[in-house]
Design a protein around this motif. Sequence first.
Motif, PDB file in Angstrom:
ATOM      1  N   GLY A   1       4.668   0.072 -10.013  1.00  0.00           N
ATOM      2  CA  GLY A   1       5.520   1.021  -9.301  1.00  0.00           C
ATOM      3  C   GLY A   1       7.003   0.762  -9.515  1.00  0.00           C
ATOM      4  N   VAL A   2       7.780   1.081  -8.500  1.00  0.00           N
ATOM      5  CA  VAL A   2       9.231   0.944  -8.598  1.00  0.00           C
ATOM      6  C   VAL A   2       9.613  -0.516  -8.858  1.00  0.00           C
ATOM      7  N   ARG A   3       8.802  -1.449  -8.351  1.00  0.00           N
ATOM      8  CA  ARG A   3       9.079  -2.879  -8.560  1.00  0.00           C
ATOM      9  C   ARG A   3       9.006  -3.249 -10.045  1.00  0.00           C
TER      10      ARG A   3
ATOM     11  N   ILE B   1       6.770  12.895   1.156  1.00  0.00           N
ATOM     12  CA  ILE B   1       6.072  13.969   0.442  1.00  0.00           C
ATOM     13  C   ILE B   1       6.335  13.694  -1.032  1.00  0.00           C
ATOM     14  N   TRP B   2       5.280  13.489  -1.826  1.00  0.00           N
ATOM     15  CA  TRP B   2       5.448  13.282  -3.266  1.00  0.00           C
ATOM     16  C   TRP B   2       5.042  14.568  -3.971  1.00  0.00           C
ATOM     17  N   SER B   3       5.930  15.107  -4.749  1.00  0.00           N
ATOM     18  CA  SER B   3       5.620  16.360  -5.429  1.00  0.00           C
ATOM     19  C   SER B   3       5.617  16.164  -6.934  1.00  0.00           C
ATOM     20  N   PHE B   4       4.882  17.034  -7.617  1.00  0.00           N
ATOM     21  CA  PHE B   4       4.814  16.930  -9.077  1.00  0.00           C
ATOM     22  C   PHE B   4       4.396  18.266  -9.672  1.00  0.00           C
TER      23      PHE B   4
ATOM     24  N   GLY C   1      14.342   9.317 -10.648  1.00  0.00           N
ATOM     25  CA  GLY C   1      13.838   8.327  -9.688  1.00  0.00           C
ATOM     26  C   GLY C   1      12.399   8.605  -9.282  1.00  0.00           C
ATOM     27  N   TYR C   2      11.766   9.650  -9.847  1.00  0.00           N
ATOM     28  CA  TYR C   2      10.397  10.002  -9.479  1.00  0.00           C
ATOM     29  C   TYR C   2       9.400   9.107 -10.215  1.00  0.00           C
ATOM     30  N   SER C   3       8.387   8.649  -9.486  1.00  0.00           N
ATOM     31  CA  SER C   3       7.483   7.663 -10.070  1.00  0.00           C
ATOM     32  C   SER C   3       6.037   8.123 -10.146  1.00  0.00           C
ATOM     33  N   LEU C   4       5.709   9.264  -9.564  1.00  0.00           N
ATOM     34  CA  LEU C   4       4.292   9.641  -9.487  1.00  0.00           C
ATOM     35  C   LEU C   4       3.622   9.773 -10.860  1.00  0.00           C
ATOM     36  N   PRO C   5       4.240  10.452 -11.832  1.00  0.00           N
ATOM     37  CA  PRO C   5       3.552  10.578 -13.130  1.00  0.00           C
ATOM     38  C   PRO C   5       3.249   9.210 -13.752  1.00  0.00           C
TER      39      PRO C   5
ATOM     40  N   GLY D   1       0.825  -1.210   0.000  1.00  0.00           N
ATOM     41  CA  GLY D   1       0.000   0.000   0.000  1.00  0.00           C
ATOM     42  C   GLY D   1       0.851   1.248   0.000  1.00  0.00           C
ATOM     43  N   GLY D   2       1.795   1.322  -0.958  1.00  0.00           N
ATOM     44  CA  GLY D   2       2.555   2.557  -1.170  1.00  0.00           C
ATOM     45  C   GLY D   2       1.857   3.370  -2.246  1.00  0.00           C
ATOM     46  N   LEU D   3       2.623   4.242  -2.891  1.00  0.00           N
ATOM     47  CA  LEU D   3       2.011   5.131  -3.885  1.00  0.00           C
ATOM     48  C   LEU D   3       1.347   4.339  -5.018  1.00  0.00           C
ATOM     49  N   ALA D   4       2.100   3.416  -5.639  1.00  0.00           N
ATOM     50  CA  ALA D   4       1.577   2.710  -6.811  1.00  0.00           C
ATOM     51  C   ALA D   4       0.395   1.823  -6.439  1.00  0.00           C
ATOM     52  N   GLY D   5       0.530   1.069  -5.340  1.00  0.00           N
ATOM     53  CA  GLY D   5      -0.540   0.155  -4.936  1.00  0.00           C
ATOM     54  C   GLY D   5      -1.818   0.912  -4.601  1.00  0.00           C
TER      55      GLY D   5
ATOM     56  N   ALA E   1      -0.021  -6.433   7.436  1.00  0.00           N
ATOM     57  CA  ALA E   1      -0.097  -7.773   6.829  1.00  0.00           C
ATOM     58  C   ALA E   1       1.129  -7.977   5.947  1.00  0.00           C
ATOM     59  N   ASP E   2       2.097  -8.695   6.469  1.00  0.00           N
ATOM     60  CA  ASP E   2       3.366  -8.883   5.762  1.00  0.00           C
ATOM     61  C   ASP E   2       3.233  -9.991   4.712  1.00  0.00           C
ATOM     62  N   VAL E   3       3.441  -9.614   3.448  1.00  0.00           N
ATOM     63  CA  VAL E   3       3.305 -10.584   2.348  1.00  0.00           C
ATOM     64  C   VAL E   3       4.603 -11.384   2.239  1.00  0.00           C
ATOM     65  N   SER E   4       4.494 -12.709   2.262  1.00  0.00           N
ATOM     66  CA  SER E   4       5.719 -13.511   2.156  1.00  0.00           C
ATOM     67  C   SER E   4       5.830 -14.214   0.810  1.00  0.00           C
TER      68      SER E   4
ATOM     69  N   VAL F   1      -3.206  -4.779   0.500  1.00  0.00           N
ATOM     70  CA  VAL F   1      -2.530  -5.502   1.591  1.00  0.00           C
ATOM     71  C   VAL F   1      -1.199  -4.812   1.898  1.00  0.00           C
ATOM     72  N   GLU F   2      -1.100  -4.207   3.066  1.00  0.00           N
ATOM     73  CA  GLU F   2       0.085  -3.400   3.415  1.00  0.00           C
ATOM     74  C   GLU F   2       0.748  -3.952   4.680  1.00  0.00           C
ATOM     75  N   GLY F   3       2.095  -4.035   4.617  1.00  0.00           N
ATOM     76  CA  GLY F   3       2.834  -4.584   5.752  1.00  0.00           C
ATOM     77  C   GLY F   3       2.956  -3.616   6.920  1.00  0.00           C
ATOM     78  N   GLY F   4       3.026  -2.313   6.629  1.00  0.00           N
ATOM     79  CA  GLY F   4       3.187  -1.322   7.695  1.00  0.00           C
ATOM     80  C   GLY F   4       1.863  -1.017   8.381  1.00  0.00           C
TER      81      GLY F   4
HETATM   82  C1  LIG Z   1      11.159  10.176   0.911  1.00  0.00           C
HETATM   83  C2  LIG Z   1      10.839  10.015  -0.560  1.00  0.00           C
HETATM   84  C3  LIG Z   1      10.317  11.084  -1.268  1.00  0.00           C
HETATM   85  C4  LIG Z   1       9.986  10.942  -2.625  1.00  0.00           C
HETATM   86  N1  LIG Z   1       9.498  12.006  -3.292  1.00  0.00           N
HETATM   87  C5  LIG Z   1       9.026  11.836  -4.541  1.00  0.00           C
HETATM   88  C6  LIG Z   1       8.370  12.898  -5.215  1.00  0.00           C
HETATM   89  O1  LIG Z   1       8.316  14.030  -4.697  1.00  0.00           O
HETATM   90  N2  LIG Z   1       7.830  12.683  -6.443  1.00  0.00           N
HETATM   91  C7  LIG Z   1       7.917  11.448  -7.044  1.00  0.00           C
HETATM   92  O2  LIG Z   1       7.371  11.250  -8.142  1.00  0.00           O
HETATM   93  N3  LIG Z   1       8.622  10.469  -6.475  1.00  0.00           N
HETATM   94  C8  LIG Z   1       9.166  10.613  -5.238  1.00  0.00           C
HETATM   95  N4  LIG Z   1       9.813   9.589  -4.628  1.00  0.00           N
HETATM   96  C9  LIG Z   1      10.161   8.416  -5.417  1.00  0.00           C
HETATM   97  C10 LIG Z   1       9.029   7.420  -5.645  1.00  0.00           C
HETATM   98  O3  LIG Z   1       7.930   8.052  -6.239  1.00  0.00           O
HETATM   99  C11 LIG Z   1       8.572   6.808  -4.349  1.00  0.00           C
HETATM  100  O4  LIG Z   1       9.612   6.001  -3.878  1.00  0.00           O
HETATM  101  C12 LIG Z   1       7.260   6.011  -4.436  1.00  0.00           C
HETATM  102  O5  LIG Z   1       6.733   5.934  -3.149  1.00  0.00           O
HETATM  103  C13 LIG Z   1       7.413   4.633  -5.034  1.00  0.00           C
HETATM  104  O6  LIG Z   1       6.144   4.029  -5.086  1.00  0.00           O
HETATM  105  P1  LIG Z   1       5.910   2.458  -4.931  1.00  0.00           P
HETATM  106  O7  LIG Z   1       4.472   2.275  -4.649  1.00  0.00           O
HETATM  107  O8  LIG Z   1       6.518   1.736  -6.058  1.00  0.00           O
HETATM  108  O9  LIG Z   1       6.734   2.046  -3.629  1.00  0.00           O
HETATM  109  P2  LIG Z   1       6.467   2.480  -2.143  1.00  0.00           P
HETATM  110  O10 LIG Z   1       5.753   3.766  -2.084  1.00  0.00           O
HETATM  111  O11 LIG Z   1       7.761   2.328  -1.435  1.00  0.00           O
HETATM  112  O12 LIG Z   1       5.429   1.396  -1.609  1.00  0.00           O
HETATM  113  C14 LIG Z   1       5.736   0.068  -1.326  1.00  0.00           C
HETATM  114  C15 LIG Z   1       4.796  -0.382  -0.215  1.00  0.00           C
HETATM  115  O13 LIG Z   1       4.884  -1.787  -0.079  1.00  0.00           O
HETATM  116  C16 LIG Z   1       4.915  -2.110   1.293  1.00  0.00           C
HETATM  117  N5  LIG Z   1       5.595  -3.395   1.455  1.00  0.00           N
HETATM  118  C17 LIG Z   1       6.893  -3.703   1.200  1.00  0.00           C
HETATM  119  N6  LIG Z   1       7.138  -4.994   1.450  1.00  0.00           N
HETATM  120  C18 LIG Z   1       5.958  -5.537   1.864  1.00  0.00           C
HETATM  121  C19 LIG Z   1       5.552  -6.835   2.274  1.00  0.00           C
HETATM  122  N7  LIG Z   1       6.433  -7.857   2.297  1.00  0.00           N
HETATM  123  N8  LIG Z   1       4.264  -7.024   2.626  1.00  0.00           N
HETATM  124  C20 LIG Z   1       3.361  -6.014   2.589  1.00  0.00           C
HETATM  125  N9  LIG Z   1       3.693  -4.751   2.209  1.00  0.00           N
HETATM  126  C21 LIG Z   1       4.973  -4.526   1.863  1.00  0.00           C
HETATM  127  C22 LIG Z   1       5.703  -0.958   1.936  1.00  0.00           C
HETATM  128  O14 LIG Z   1       5.461  -0.860   3.328  1.00  0.00           O
HETATM  129  C23 LIG Z   1       5.168   0.218   1.141  1.00  0.00           C
HETATM  130  O15 LIG Z   1       4.037   0.796   1.733  1.00  0.00           O
HETATM  131  C24 LIG Z   1      10.192   9.703  -3.282  1.00  0.00           C
HETATM  132  C25 LIG Z   1      10.736   8.644  -2.565  1.00  0.00           C
HETATM  133  C26 LIG Z   1      11.072   8.796  -1.225  1.00  0.00           C
HETATM  134  C27 LIG Z   1      11.682   7.626  -0.477  1.00  0.00           C
END
Ligand SMILES: Cc1cc2nc3c(=O)[nH]c(=O)nc-3n(C[C@H](O)[C@H](O)[C@H](O)COP(=O)(O)OP(=O)(O)OC[C@H]3O[C@@H](n4cnc5c(N)ncnc54)[C@H](O)[C@@H]3O)c2cc1C
Length: 384
Positions: free
Chosen positions: A263-265, A46-49, A274-278, A12-16, A113-116, A35-38
């Motif tokens: 997402g980043v995965r 803070i995600w900016s765009f 490294g920005y992923s929001l768009p 449950g990060g940005l992409a999820g 809920a930690d996904v294994s 399903v989020e582990g945290g």
């Molecule tokens: C501090 C910071 C600021 C950023 N600022 C920007 C920005 O301004 N603009 C921008 O475009 N990008 C920004 N980024 C880069 C990028 O957009 C982010 O890293 C973004 O959050 C990535 O999205 P994601 O969903 O792929 O991963 P994440 O947001 O990291 O989400 C992954 C989620 O999966 C969960 N997770 C991991 N393992 C497990 C597991 N085993 N079981 C269950 N849950 C699990 C994590 O707890 C987390 O909530 C920033 C990154 C960081 C670290």
Amino acid sequence: MMTECDLAVAGGGLAGCLIALAVAARHPDARVLLVEGGETLGGNHIWSFFDSDVAASDRWLIEPMIAHRWPQGHEVRFPGHGRRLAAPYNSITSARLDAHVRQILGGRVLIGADVSALTPGCITLSNGRNIQAGAVIDARGGGNLAALRCGWQKFVGQTLRLAAPHGIACPVIMDATVGQVDGYRFIYLLPWDERSIFVEDTYYSGSPDLDEATLDRRIAAYARAQGWQVEAVVHREKGVLPVVHGGDFDRFWPKDDPVARAGVRAALFQPMTGYSLPDAVRFALDVAGDWPMDGVRLAQMTRSRAVRHWRRGGYYRLLGRMLFGAAEPERRWRIFERFYRLDPRLISRFYAGRSTLNDRIRILCGRPPVPIRGAMHALISPPA
Ligand SMILES: Cc1cc2nc3c(=O)[nH]c(=O)nc-3n(C[C@H](O)[C@H](O)[C@H](O)COP(=O)(O)OP(=O)(O)OC[C@H]3O[C@@H](n4cnc5c(N)ncnc54)[C@H](O)[C@@H]3O)c2cc1C
């Protein structure tokens, strides 16, 4: 086998969160489970765009989570060159994201809920519970980046509450007038209100090591140099983002890996920033547009989209090779200074990862800001 949900999103990060929101909005009958582990969604970010990063027609997806908007544009500062750019800027905070997603999804969020393990139709939690789903998508963030060649954009940011107004009118995306150490260094400023300002000390570095105590001290020194008296640090975050300048996508995401990714995965970010929001917004709406799918089709759809994104990113990876391979670390700022003299529309397209062919030529042509022999060497033999 009875399924518990139609779509299970791991992470449950940005992409999820954006995928869950988009599918729930476009298909109210779809049973979505996030399903989020945290203990909270979205971590501590803070995600900016820029407005131009997200199509007007897609904006509804993120609009309710915007914590601050600066319609007046933003600024950059380099030694001998400062510039105000008109593109409005926006910030989403993880607290806003967490509140909004919980409000929309309600009981369809599983926290702590930690996904294994994952298959296209099942999520296994570390407590042994199996969640059967019509489709599963892995949005658990970075994962293993060993197959990619990376430099790093690393930072510590603090929101400071000041004793008196800071006098900064709009975001300063790069203040590169600071001492250049550990690569290209700049300060990033987001003025929240008259007396609160987010100050981030950022480095484009060859090393992912983050010396947090040193960066905290440098933020304090920057504040002092501005004449700001800090009453309290009310928020702090850090990041080490990959700046991908090469690698083997098929090793990063093997063709026979049957689980969908996001997402980043899925390497869905702008390689240079490294920005992923768009990308996360576009991707979530594409998934919702193609819904319904079973897990196998979702995996095919997401992988082919990620492959397209990787191919399109070749140009940005080449720029990354020049940045990390050609420029002496402490002279990297010249590349950004030169970039920021270009047409603002080109700059906007760059950040959105939408550079045209003309943009690509324009960015590379002219007198190079770093020695040409180093640049050519970097292109021919990229750094390991
Ligand atoms: C501090 C910071 C600021 C950023 N600022 C920007 C920005 O301004 N603009 C921008 O475009 N990008 C920004 N980024 C880069 C990028 O957009 C982010 O890293 C973004 O959050 C990535 O999205 P994601 O969903 O792929 O991963 P994440 O947001 O990291 O989400 C992954 C989620 O999966 C969960 N997770 C991991 N393992 C497990 C597991 N085993 N079981 C269950 N849950 C699990 C994590 O707890 C987390 O909530 C920033 C990154 C960081 C670290």
